[in-house]
Design an enzyme around this catalytic site. Structure first.
Site, PDB file in Angstrom:
ATOM      1  N   ASP A  13      44.891  -3.529  41.312  1.00 36.94           N
ATOM      2  CA  ASP A  13      46.290  -3.895  41.253  1.00 36.94           C
ATOM      3  C   ASP A  13      46.669  -5.213  41.373  1.00 36.94           C
ATOM      4  O   ASP A  13      47.649  -5.423  41.816  1.00 36.94           O
ATOM      5  CB  ASP A  13      47.113  -2.923  42.062  1.00 36.94           C
ATOM      6  CG  ASP A  13      46.849  -1.393  41.947  1.00 36.94           C
ATOM      7  OD1 ASP A  13      46.550  -0.933  40.995  1.00 36.94           O
ATOM      8  OD2 ASP A  13      46.751  -0.714  43.129  1.00 36.94           O
ATOM      9  N   LYS A  16      45.646  -7.627  36.752  1.00 38.37           N
ATOM     10  CA  LYS A  16      44.949  -8.154  35.784  1.00 38.37           C
ATOM     11  C   LYS A  16      45.194  -7.937  34.311  1.00 38.37           C
ATOM     12  O   LYS A  16      44.842  -8.574  33.406  1.00 38.37           O
ATOM     13  CB  LYS A  16      43.319  -7.283  36.205  1.00 38.37           C
ATOM     14  CG  LYS A  16      42.832  -7.591  37.247  1.00 38.37           C
ATOM     15  CD  LYS A  16      41.555  -6.966  37.269  1.00 38.37           C
ATOM     16  CE  LYS A  16      41.601  -5.345  37.501  1.00 38.37           C
ATOM     17  NZ  LYS A  16      42.403  -5.073  38.828  1.00 38.37           N
ATOM     18  N   GLY A  40      45.418   1.118  35.691  1.00 41.59           N
ATOM     19  CA  GLY A  40      46.519   1.090  35.203  1.00 41.59           C
ATOM     20  C   GLY A  40      47.016  -0.458  35.240  1.00 41.59           C
ATOM     21  O   GLY A  40      47.070  -1.142  36.098  1.00 41.59           O
ATOM     22  N   HIS A  41      47.185  -0.845  33.884  1.00 41.01           N
ATOM     23  CA  HIS A  41      47.258  -2.381  33.767  1.00 41.01           C
ATOM     24  C   HIS A  41      48.646  -2.390  33.080  1.00 41.01           C
ATOM     25  O   HIS A  41      48.880  -1.938  31.830  1.00 41.01           O
ATOM     26  CB  HIS A  41      46.427  -2.851  32.849  1.00 41.01           C
ATOM     27  CG  HIS A  41      44.891  -2.838  33.551  1.00 41.01           C
ATOM     28  ND1 HIS A  41      43.746  -3.183  33.015  1.00 41.01           N
ATOM     29  CD2 HIS A  41      44.556  -2.865  34.897  1.00 41.01           C
ATOM     30  CE1 HIS A  41      42.789  -3.325  33.641  1.00 41.01           C
ATOM     31  NE2 HIS A  41      43.096  -2.721  34.992  1.00 41.01           N
ATOM     32  N   GLN A 222      40.239  -1.901  38.334  1.00 40.92           N
ATOM     33  CA  GLN A 222      40.007  -1.761  39.620  1.00 40.92           C
ATOM     34  C   GLN A 222      39.810  -3.102  40.357  1.00 40.92           C
ATOM     35  O   GLN A 222      40.054  -3.779  39.915  1.00 40.92           O
ATOM     36  CB  GLN A 222      39.119  -0.453  40.229  1.00 40.92           C
ATOM     37  CG  GLN A 222      39.401   0.809  40.019  1.00 40.92           C
ATOM     38  CD  GLN A 222      39.204   1.279  38.432  1.00 40.92           C
ATOM     39  OE1 GLN A 222      38.269   0.922  38.069  1.00 40.92           O
ATOM     40  NE2 GLN A 222      40.241   1.717  37.781  1.00 40.92           N
TER      41      GLN A 222
HETATM   42  P1  IMP Z   1      38.997   7.262  41.692  1.00 41.16           P
HETATM   43  O1  IMP Z   1      38.878   6.018  40.955  1.00 41.16           O
HETATM   44  O2  IMP Z   1      40.019   7.881  40.827  1.00 41.16           O
HETATM   45  O3  IMP Z   1      37.762   8.115  41.847  1.00 41.16           O
HETATM   46  O4  IMP Z   1      39.572   6.840  43.040  1.00 41.16           O
HETATM   47  C1  IMP Z   1      38.928   6.091  43.945  1.00 41.16           C
HETATM   48  C2  IMP Z   1      39.534   5.190  44.815  1.00 41.16           C
HETATM   49  O5  IMP Z   1      39.826   4.082  43.909  1.00 41.16           O
HETATM   50  C3  IMP Z   1      40.979   5.705  45.411  1.00 41.16           C
HETATM   51  O6  IMP Z   1      41.144   4.843  46.694  1.00 41.16           O
HETATM   52  C4  IMP Z   1      42.022   5.062  44.350  1.00 41.16           C
HETATM   53  O7  IMP Z   1      43.136   4.728  44.808  1.00 41.16           O
HETATM   54  C5  IMP Z   1      41.248   3.858  44.099  1.00 41.16           C
HETATM   55  N1  IMP Z   1      41.674   3.386  42.714  1.00 41.16           N
HETATM   56  C6  IMP Z   1      41.099   3.723  41.432  1.00 41.16           C
HETATM   57  N2  IMP Z   1      41.681   3.258  40.437  1.00 41.16           N
HETATM   58  C7  IMP Z   1      42.358   2.293  40.943  1.00 41.16           C
HETATM   59  C8  IMP Z   1      43.164   1.119  40.406  1.00 41.16           C
HETATM   60  O8  IMP Z   1      43.395   1.022  39.071  1.00 41.16           O
HETATM   61  N3  IMP Z   1      43.897   0.448  41.259  1.00 41.16           N
HETATM   62  C9  IMP Z   1      43.757   0.579  42.423  1.00 41.16           C
HETATM   63  N4  IMP Z   1      43.257   1.452  42.947  1.00 41.16           N
HETATM   64  C10 IMP Z   1      42.372   2.376  42.532  1.00 41.16           C
END
Ligand code: IMP
Length: 426
Positions: A13, A16, A40-41, A222
């Site tokens: 977040d 990017k 989520g971009h 991420q």
């Molecule tokens: P997952 O990727 O859904 O398996 O989640 C694993 C961890 O990564 C969790 O703490 C999510 O909140 C975090 N996470 C996954 N995608 C994002 C992102 O795009 N931004 C921020 N945190 C993320």
């Protein structure tokens, strides 16, 4: 030719999407190399806001090629919802290519993610519940379904078997209903047909673009601290957002990469669980959250907010080999009389300068802050570094001094125009 990797230098977040959209105007090809629709971009173009989850942020330029690399897990339903949504809003999109080695995320992965999170109770990771972890587990277990397989006969039987295996897990381990394999096949069939023209050997495609001297931009999703290997394990995602992932996730060798730029917010946020030494609580957190609109693009969850952690940022600089920093959302701090940078951690009588592997240690760390004067001036209209208030320049300078990485760009608002360039990237 220039090959640039953009990585999140924090917990995701970092903004990017905006940065990639901005740099994509100067690139020829934009590549996503890991993750899935957990990302989520947000991209703001004029009065319109777009939220991308799977499609690279270069899609808004009709003359660009956008690649979904082999390192991704692709939920086909989300992919086409996103593509159709862009077309419905009149976006004249670039050419989309999907790696024949990317993996397919099925509805059973999503349900498994939910069942696992629910079963963890207060030990939960706080995943996005999009099925990302279980889809990567299938990849690593060597039972996953790759997009390329959808071009060949017989995938229907393979998917049926996969669903049946998952059903046993649902029923025996989690006590939740499974799926009818035939229904999953029927669900996937139209997507398989629609995907056909997009699927190709994207590593080969990239090697040709590089040989032609094109500019290639890799868009990490991420962030470094969510990296499966280098992040705050187990509160991480299941892929490799750090710069190394750009190579494995795209089929481009490390010698092709010229620069790695880390995107970093002027403060810090986190969604999901896990220790966060500089976290702010109560009204201080709420103030940053409201001003920075810190709510998840994918899940809508309120983000945890805190001061910029330079112990962590130095770690990210090392892990990624950062050659430049892109500081985003500087304007969110505009009103603050004082701003703080965490330069070290204190744990008991000890001062720590390096980011620890152990979450038990990290949980016990107290931040050591350097306090600087705020600038208390609106920066959102500023376009040149020299025009920034002196205190804001001092803040950026300290980030650069302490991390040893130059600041190459600063973002002072969500719009493409709200960008200050200190060093051209391409
Ligand atoms: P997952 O990727 O859904 O398996 O989640 C694993 C961890 O990564 C969790 O703490 C999510 O909140 C975090 N996470 C996954 N995608 C994002 C992102 O795009 N931004 C921020 N945190 C993320």
């Amino acid at each position: 030719m220039s090959c640039v990797v953009i990585v999140g230098a924090q917990w995701g977040d970092e903004g990017k999407g905006k940065v990639t959209d901005y740099l994509a105007s100067r690139a020829d090809v934009v590549v996503r190399y890991q993750g899935g629709n957990n990302a989520g971009h947000t991209v703001v173009i004029g009065s319109q806001e777009f939220r991308l989850h799977l499609i690279p942020s270069g899609i808004f330029y009709p003359d660009k090629v956008c690649i979904i690399g082999n390192g991704l897990v692709v939920d086909p339903e989300v992919l086409f919802q996103e593509l159709d949504g862009l077309l419905a809003r009149g976006v004249k999109n670039g050419r989309l290519c999907i790696s024949d080695r990317a993996h397919i995320l099925l509805p059973c992965h999503k349900r498994l993610d939910e069942a696992q999170e629910d079963a963890r109770g207060n030990q939960k990771i706080g995943t996005t519940r999009r099925g990302i972890g279980p889809a990567y587990v299938d990849k690593v277990s060597r039972v996953g379904l790759r997009t390329g397989e959808l071009l060949e006969p017989g995938w229907e039987d393979y998917v049926s078997q996969l669903v049946e295996q998952k059903n046993a897990v649902f029923e025996k381990l989690y006590g939740v209903p499974g799926f009818d394999p035939a229904e999953i096949v029927v669900w996937l069939k139209p997507y398989a047909e629609r995907m056909r023209p997009f699927i190709t050997d994207t590593s080969l495609l990239l090697s040709r673009y590089l040989a032609e001297g094109r500019h290639v931009l890799f868009e990490g999703a991420q962030g470094t601290l969510l990296d499966l290997d280098h992040g705050t394990y187990p509160f991480v995602t299941a892929s490799s957002p750090a710069a190394g992932g750009a190579c494995t996730g795209s089929g481009v060798g490390p010698t092709a990469i010229d620069r790695v730029l880390g995107v970093c917010k002027a403060y810090l946020t986190r969604v999901g669980e896990g220790p966060f030494p500089t976290e702010l609580m109560g009204v201080d957190c709420e103030d940053l959250r409201q001003r920075g609109m810190e709510f998840g693009t994918t899940t809508g969850r309120p983000r945890r907010c805190g001061w910029l952690d330079l112990v962590m940022l130095r770690y990210a600089a090392r892990i990624n080999g950062l050659s430049g920093l892109i500081i985003t959302k500087l304007d969110v701090l505009d009103h603050m009389p004082k701003v703080r940078l965490c330069t070290a951690y204190r744990r008991g009588g000890e001062v720590l300068k390096e980011f620890p592997a152990s979450l038990r240690v990290l949980r016990e760390c107290e931040p050591v802050y350097e306090e600087l004067d705020g600038w208390q001036q609106d920066t959102s209209g500023i376009r040149r570094y020299e025009d920034l208030p002196e205190a804001a320049r001092r803040y950026l300078q300290r980030i650069s001094e302490i991390t040893g990485v130059p600041v190459v760009m600063v973002s002072v608002g969500p719009d493409r125009e709200q960008t200050i360039v200190l060093q051209e990237v391409f």
